[in-house]
Design an enzyme around this catalytic site. Structure first.
Site, PDB file in Angstrom:
ATOM      1  N   ASP A 157       0.838  -1.190   0.000  1.00 47.51           N
ATOM      2  CA  ASP A 157       0.000   0.000   0.000  1.00 47.51           C
ATOM      3  C   ASP A 157       0.876   1.245   0.000  1.00 47.51           C
ATOM      4  O   ASP A 157       1.636   1.471   0.954  1.00 47.51           O
ATOM      5  CB  ASP A 157      -0.915  -0.018   1.233  1.00 47.51           C
ATOM      6  N   ASP A 203       9.371 -79.706  26.824  1.00 53.20           N
ATOM      7  CA  ASP A 203       8.824 -78.398  27.212  1.00 53.20           C
ATOM      8  C   ASP A 203       7.377 -78.280  26.730  1.00 53.20           C
ATOM      9  O   ASP A 203       6.797 -79.232  26.229  1.00 53.20           O
ATOM     10  CB  ASP A 203       9.690 -77.263  26.656  1.00 53.20           C
ATOM     11  N   ASP A 207      43.520  -6.864  16.965  1.00 50.54           N
ATOM     12  CA  ASP A 207      43.713  -5.625  16.214  1.00 50.54           C
ATOM     13  C   ASP A 207      42.683  -4.564  16.564  1.00 50.54           C
ATOM     14  O   ASP A 207      42.607  -3.524  15.893  1.00 50.54           O
ATOM     15  CB  ASP A 207      43.665  -5.909  14.708  1.00 50.54           C
ATOM     16  N   ASN A 208      41.876  -4.799  17.593  1.00 53.53           N
ATOM     17  CA  ASN A 208      40.899  -3.811  18.041  1.00 53.53           C
ATOM     18  C   ASN A 208      41.486  -3.016  19.207  1.00 53.53           C
ATOM     19  O   ASN A 208      41.769  -3.578  20.266  1.00 53.53           O
ATOM     20  CB  ASN A 208      39.605  -4.499  18.480  1.00 53.53           C
ATOM     21  N   ASP A 236      13.795 -82.104  22.559  1.00 49.49           N
ATOM     22  CA  ASP A 236      13.752 -80.642  22.295  1.00 49.49           C
ATOM     23  C   ASP A 236      14.149 -80.404  20.846  1.00 49.49           C
ATOM     24  O   ASP A 236      14.601 -81.331  20.151  1.00 49.49           O
ATOM     25  CB  ASP A 236      14.708 -79.897  23.228  1.00 49.49           C
ATOM     26  N   ASP A 272      41.212   0.593  14.313  1.00 53.29           N
ATOM     27  CA  ASP A 272      41.279  -0.746  13.719  1.00 53.29           C
ATOM     28  C   ASP A 272      42.458  -0.787  12.763  1.00 53.29           C
ATOM     29  O   ASP A 272      42.610   0.111  11.915  1.00 53.29           O
ATOM     30  CB  ASP A 272      39.973  -1.056  12.975  1.00 53.29           C
TER      31      ASP A 272
END
Length: 1333
Positions: free
Chosen positions: A271, A1050, A566-567, A990, A502
């Site tokens: 819209d 059995d 390096d910061n 068996d 930096d």
């Protein structure tokens, strides 16, 4: 003024159309030339000029020209009734009023004061408006509007344009700055306008024209910085002439917006009249979209008025294949789930095609944006910026060269290049060419080299890196430490101004030690090269770079500089000293020939982003990108992704309350013995973590000059603490939070020792803050007894306490008591486990390392106090302070506590039963046994008879009885079967199954003579029938050895079938069956089967499908081996001679093979004696491993053991160990019992069981009320008894389980649950027992 009038005027103001700008260049020089052409057209008397040479004189000519038109701006004006015919005259009067309402400002004076904010006259406000307009738009938008406005015909509008051109020339001369960031969009009703704006517009009617709204005064917030003047305007959106003007209609369409990160799509209204991106709360909840608070909190008007106080994070959205990233304001109600505003479309160069009802994206016009300039006060250091330095080979710095030492010299790395597509080949060639040109690499003849690969940069390009993983295995580690983030942040306290530096290509600023270059060689399709500078990817590079930068910065690093790799962050307390600090650092970098990356540097800021934190003088919070990284995380699909997610969360854990508690469900999935299964529990855990990060807390910088407060506490399993400091408003603000697990040995400490441990661990954690305080800091504890132990000068109770007291001497503190209710933060932390902190090893104890706990709530305290009134002894202690002192008992929060920190309770009450139940069934330990449960409860509570009550409860626990195995010896002594009088009278049979198929057979029928132990082996199939078995037995046994008297087998269906019963009747033998799941009753056949299987493996293990060919050999081998029970071979006992077993041996014949001969009778008698002796020996050894039989009576409840292949066996390892309980019907032998099995399983199993398979089911009705889960009751068989307990009727029912329909169970349940299961039986029971319900 109504909102409708405003919208109408907004459209009428857009009566100009844009010119075609294709190919327009947007540099400042081209823009100045464009102004000159416009001026030449409208003010020809000024003439042409060269803007690059004579800008100042050109502006002076413009000033002089405009002074010739003073009559345009009279000091007074006449009010007139306006009509459509007088509209232009009315607009001119409107313009005049804006400049000279006070009658004191001329056009020339206005031109001489561009952009300056002085006083509050309308001219100044108009100037600010133009400055806002100038900074609001990017160059492309600015040019579009200028070219459009320069071609309009009405005089007063042209005059405004001519006024703005010299003003813009000045701005271009003064600075090169364009503001392209779009401000937050506000509703018109919330936009603050000047009084003049409102008064003027009230006179306009909907039919009238009005001046373009971009030339109307608005309220601005102007802030000054060191180099630039920035103006931010709170405004209604600037509608683009591409989409909305008075000749075009408002475009609306609905498209499906894809959200790939959340795997969903939503209908979205496009819209051009919508003022902001909006999304409904219902849509956010449905798709679990992360949101954050919105501090603006405005009212969004229109048909659906909404108060907005939240917005989503930036979401990736795809519209018609066009990808954009944007935020949404969250509203309660709207006509569509979401809506995209015109501004978002314009910012992403998206056009609407009304005819095709689609979107399309134009090519972006690139803007030339220069890097931020070095401030003038630091111009002397411009030669160390990246602008003035191209990458080149740095000079070596003695002592700081990169050394690569290897653990062994003779090593070889794998020779293989990673395949590269054409795009990466081009990037590789560019990197190699650049490296060779700058001298940081050179060609190499090294025999070992690592492959290259590519990683994407933030800006979308590729960076070539070397994969040094193969080499890292041989590199000696560098032990130089990287700084701790917490200690770096601690140095910043008190600073108000910051500068961040930096270094450009930081690693490439360090030379490799001469002679080590070949060790860093890399290979690619172009050949082999080696680095002359320190490369990325080598394992020791970070440590060496930290040593390098620390050495370069030297002494300044200790006072006003913190650096991590390096910061570099420079921090100061004032502007003046900050300049000196920055120059000191820049000089150090210049001396070392280091280069700074100017684009990433920030000078003289009140807040900066540094190593992932947003730092200001107030404290530090996590950077938004780190938070968004977690908020946008998708559902992990495996353990690797989950570990990555938890790693991101762990980086932010100091800002997330209860981190360990929130991540507990996620950490459970990382355990080795836990199967990966994502559940709603894990999903909710991630959502909870994300909600905590929506607005993280601010942790203050530690300040040694402020008062310190340490709050500690200990729970059963962890310790916790919070360190705070008192600020100027006399309030304490947190510096940090801490929590840690206890070790196994520490879990067994007394409560006092645990509280002391919390203090010791907290002091060790913050030792760098607390060890050197001048003024004593305060420690708060909720354990009063601890104060006396610390301040007492008597001899320590044990060595541990002596060590702790010695450690405490290094700190300057005072300890105070505060109730636990007021120490809620540390108390909560002590119940959180820091799972990233290693648990200390301790050899003092190896007991369990987790303890359940009961919450001591107010309701619980009230219940204990109520129980005290029913116990005379405890009531006396409660009311008699002298008695408490005499017995060393304290009264704390209404509870009686003894010297062991145990709460005293009345014996055997409903309260004690509740405590036992909570610890046994509802705690984090799953149904602990008697000893463990007793030890756990005794840590917090005690009462008379506690052990006996716990034992009774655990022994009667239904869950424990059916699921836990028994440790006692098996019941029932061995009952050997008496031997027969002669061979082949008593046999056993068996089948050996599960054999590989061989010649059509896959089973073996085994018949064993119980007297001689002779075996007959007959191949068969597993599908053999009873009729086939009978025929085989007739042909292979009866035909050779005659009819037997009895056969033991059995309960196989073959031997219980009617066919086999008829066969037994035919040959007049008796069938005897072994007890189910009791192999000892047919141990002979079982043992024979094992021997036969072993012999088969020996002869056909290499060709198992040939086992049938070896059956005769196996049978001969078995029958001619001396049996341990008879001391003779089975063949010799039956046949009375020994056959020849090899060509070198002759058979031995007996002279008397008649079974009635004296020698044969003597042999049989000897065999029988040996068998009896063997039976006695077996019984003796077996009975040593059993215990006395537990006699069961008819009506007793027993459980049946689920054996591996037996009764109700389930392959599921988590199935209960016992089935039942079942009722005993009768005793059917010395050691056997017949049970009342359900009809559903009677046909499946024998109802007779050996006593060794039975366990008594214990059931104490006083302890076990409502023990049945209502979903488990299937059919109620009958009701055994009832009890009234606390005005509730309980029924003891016998029922068939829903969960296991083959099991009949019993237990207590409520009347309501029983009625739901079987209303008829329950009503009959109530009626028969005359119960009043």
């Amino acid at each position: 003024m109504s909102y409708a009038n405003y919208r109408y005027m907004k459209a009428r103001a857009k009566r100009w159309r844009p010119e075609n700008l294709d190919g327009i260049q947007t540099s400042d020089e081209h823009l100045i030339n464009l102004f000159a052409k416009i001026l030449s057209k409208h003010v020809p008397e000024i003439g042409k000029f060269d803007p690059n040479k004579d800008v100042e004189s050109y502006i002076s000519k413009l000033d002089q020209h405009f002074t010739e038109y003073p009559s345009l701006f009279p000091n007074e004006h006449t009010k007139r009734q306006y009509t459509l015919n007088h509209l232009e005259e009315l607009e001119q009067q409107f313009a005049e009023r804006m400049f000279s309402e006070n009658g004191s400002l001329t056009w020339q004076e206005l031109l001489r004061q561009p952009g300056k904010v002085q006083g509050s006259n309308k001219g100044d406000r108009l100037t600010k408006t133009f400055e806002g307009f100038r900074n609001q738009l990017d160059k492309v938008q600015f040019i579009r509007k200028l070219m459009s406005k320069a071609n309009v015909d009405d005089f007063h509008t042209r005059l405004f344009i001519l006024w703005m051109l010299p003003y813009s020339l000045r701005k271009l001369k003064e600075r090169n700055y364009w503001k392209s960031e779009i401000s937050e969009i506000y509703d018109f009703l919330e936009d603050k306008r000047t009084a003049s704006y409102g008064k003027t517009h009230k006179r306009f009617q909907p039919q009238n024209k009005n001046l373009g709204k971009e030339f109307l005064p608005k309220k601005n917030n102007t802030t000054n910085s060191r180099n630039l003047r920035k103006t931010n305007i709170s405004r209604i959106e600037y509608s683009s002439n591409k989409f909305l003007n008075h000749t075009r209609k408002r475009y609306e369409m609905v498209l499906q917006a894809e959200l790939p990160d959340f795997k969903c799509s939503i209908p979205c209204l496009i819209d051009t009249g919508t003022q902001a991106n909006i999304i409904t709360e219902e849509t956010v909840r449905a798709h679990k979209l992360p949101t954050r608070p919105w501090s603006k909190s405005v009212i969004y008007g229109g048909v659906y008025p909404n108060k907005i106080n939240r917005k989503t994070i930036k979401l990736n959205i795809s519209l018609n294949g066009i990808s954009i990233k944007t935020e949404f304001l969250v509203v309660k109600k709207f006509s569509h789930p979401a809506a995209i505003s015109f501004t978002t479309l314009y910012d992403n160069n998206i056009e609407i095609s009304s005819s095709k009802h689609t979107l399309s994206q134009m090519n972006k016009v690139s803007n030339i944006v220069k890097e931020p300039e070095l401030p003038d006060i630091y111009k002397e250091f411009k030669d160390i910026t990246a602008e003035t330095n191209t990458e080149k080979l740095p000079k070596p710095i003695k002592g700081l060269e990169f050394e690569v030492e290897l653990t062994q010299e003779n090593y070889r790395l794998p020779i293989r290049n990673y395949p590269l597509p054409p795009g990466k080949m081009q990037a590789m060639n560019d990197e190699i060419n650049q490296g060779l040109k700058s001298g940081i690499i050179r060609e190499s003849k090294a025999i070992n080299a690592c492959p290259v690969m590519f990683v994407p940069k933030k800006e979308g390009t590729l960076r070539m890196v070397v994969d040094y993983k193969p080499l890292n295995k041989y590199v000696k580690p560098n032990i130089y430490p990287l700084p701790l983030i917490e200690q770096l942040l601690a140095k910043i306290q008190g600073s108000t101004i910051f500068t961040k530096l930096d270094l450009k290509s930081a690693y490439h600023l360090i030379r490799v030690r001469k002679g080590d270059e070949h060790k860093l060689a890399f290979r690619c399709p172009r050949g082999v090269f080696e680095y002359l500078v320190m490369p990325y990817g080598i394992s020791i590079a970070p440590a060496h770079f930290q040593y390098f930068i620390n050495t370069i910065l030297g002494e300044v690093k200790e006072s006003h500089v913190v650096c991590y790799m390096d910061n570099i962050l420079i921090h100061s307390k004032s502007e003046s000293e900050h300049v000196k600090h920055v120059k000191d650092v820049l000089q150090k970098l210049k001396n070392a020939n280091l280069i700074i990356n100017q684009a990433k540097c920030e000078f003289h800021q009140s807040q900066v982003k540094f190593i992932g934190y947003h730092i200001s003088e107030k404290g530090f919070t996590p950077c938004q990108e780190n938070i968004d990284k977690v908020l946008q995380w998708k559902q992990p699909k495996n353990r690797k992704e989950l570990r990555q997610f938890l790693g991101s969360v762990n980086y932010l854990r100091k800002f997330i309350p209860k981190t360990s508690q929130l991540t507990h469900p996620l950490n459970n999935l990382l355990k080795k013995d836990v199967r990966w299964k994502w559940t709603p529990t894990q999903t909710q855990a991630i959502e909870n973590i994300k909600q905590c990060l929506v607005s993280p807390p601010v942790l203050r910088h530690f300040d040694f000059s402020k008062k310190i407060l340490l709050e500690t506490d200990a729970s059963d399993v962890a310790v916790g603490a919070v360190l705070s400091q008192k600020h100027d408003d006399d309030k304490y603000y947190p510096v940090g939070y801490y929590s840690a697990k206890m070790s196994k040995a520490q879990l067994n400490y007394s409560v006092s020792d645990k509280e002391m441990l919390a203090i010791i661990k907290s002091l060790k954690h913050w030792r760098h803050y607390l060890e050197s305080t001048i003024e004593p800091f305060k420690i708060l504890t909720d354990h009063r007894n601890l104060i006396g132990r610390i301040t007492n000068e008597s001899e320590p109770e044990n060595k541990r306490l002596a060590r702790w007291q010695l450690f405490l001497q290094d700190f300057n503190f005072e300890i105070n008591y505060r109730p636990g209710s007021a120490n809620h933060i540390a108390d909560a932390l002590s119940r959180i486990v820091d799972e990233t902190e290693p648990i200390p090893k301790d050899s003092e104890d190896n007991s369990i390392n987790f303890v359940n706990q009961i919450s001591i709530t107010d309701d619980f305290k009230n219940q204990v106090v109520t129980e005290y009134t029913n116990d005379t002894k405890l009531l006396n202690l409660l009311n008699n302070e002298d008695k408490r002192v005499e017995e060393n008992i304290q009264l704390k929060d209404g509870l009686l506590i003894n010297s062991k920190d145990q709460i005293l309770l009345p014996n055997d009450t409903q309260l004690t039963r509740t405590i036992i139940k909570k610890y046994h069934e509802e705690g984090k330990l799953i149904h602990p046994g008697i000893e463990l449960l007793t030890n756990i409860i005794l840590r917090r509570f005690t009462w008379k008879g506690i052990r006996k009550q716990i034992q009774e409860y655990v022994q009667n626990c239904h869950t424990c009885q059916i699921n836990k195995s028994r440790n006692h010896k098996p019941y029932g002594p061995l009952q050997p079967i008496p031997p027969s009088e002669r061979p082949w009278e008593s046999l056993s049979m068996d089948f050996i199954t599960a054999l590989p198929e061989s010649s059509g057979y896959n089973a073996l029928f085994v018949v064993v003579d119980r007297f001689s132990k002779m075996a007959i082996l007959v191949p068969c199939t597993k599908s053999i029938t009873a009729e086939q078995t009978a025929r085989m037995f007739d042909q292979r046994v009866i035909a050779y050895f005659g009819n037997p008297k009895e056969i033991i087998a059995d309960n196989d269906h073959i031997f219980t079938s009617q066919t086999w019963k008829d066969f037994a009747h035919k040959y007049n033998f008796v069938m005897k069956f072994s007890l189910p799941y009791r192999p000892q009753t047919d141990g002979q056949t079982e043992r024979t089967n094992q021997t036969v299987e072993k012999l088969l493996r020996c002869v056909c293990s290499t060709h198992p499908n040939t086992w049938v060919d070896h059956i005769s050999l196996v049978q001969q081998s078995y029958n001619n081996a001396i049996h341990s029970a008879t001391q003779m071979t089975p063949f010799e006992i039956v046949h009375r001679y020994s056959p020849a077993l090899s060509p070198l041996e002759l058979p031995s014949f007996s002279d008397k093979t008649d079974e009635n001969s004296q020698e044969t009778i003597q042999v049989f008698q000897t065999v029988k004696e040996h068998l009896n002796t063997n039976n006695i020996k077996m019984k003796k050894y077996f009975d040593m491993k059993i215990q006395e039989i537990e006699e069961f009576q008819p009506g007793d409840l027993v459980m049946v053991k689920r054996t591996k292949t037996g009764f109700l066996h389930k392959s599921n390892k988590l199935a209960p160990s016992f089935a039942g309980p079942f009722y005993v019907l009768q005793k059917s032998g010395p050691n056997n019992y017949e049970l009342d099995l359900p009809d559903s399983i009677k046909h499946m199993f024998s109802s007779t069981f050996h006593v060794s398979h039975l366990e008594k089911y214990r059931h104490n009705s006083e302890l076990n009320y409502a023990t049945i889960d209502e979903s488990d009751i299937g059919t109620i068989l009958h009701i055994l008894e009832h009890k009234n307990r606390e005005q509730v009727l309980y029924l003891n029912v016998k029922y068939i389980s829903n969960l296991n329909p083959s099991t009949i169970m019993s237990g207590w349940t409520t009347l309501a649950t029983a009625l739901q299961a079987d209303k008829a039986i329950v009503n009959d029971y109530i009626k028969n027992n005359n119960l009043n319900i």
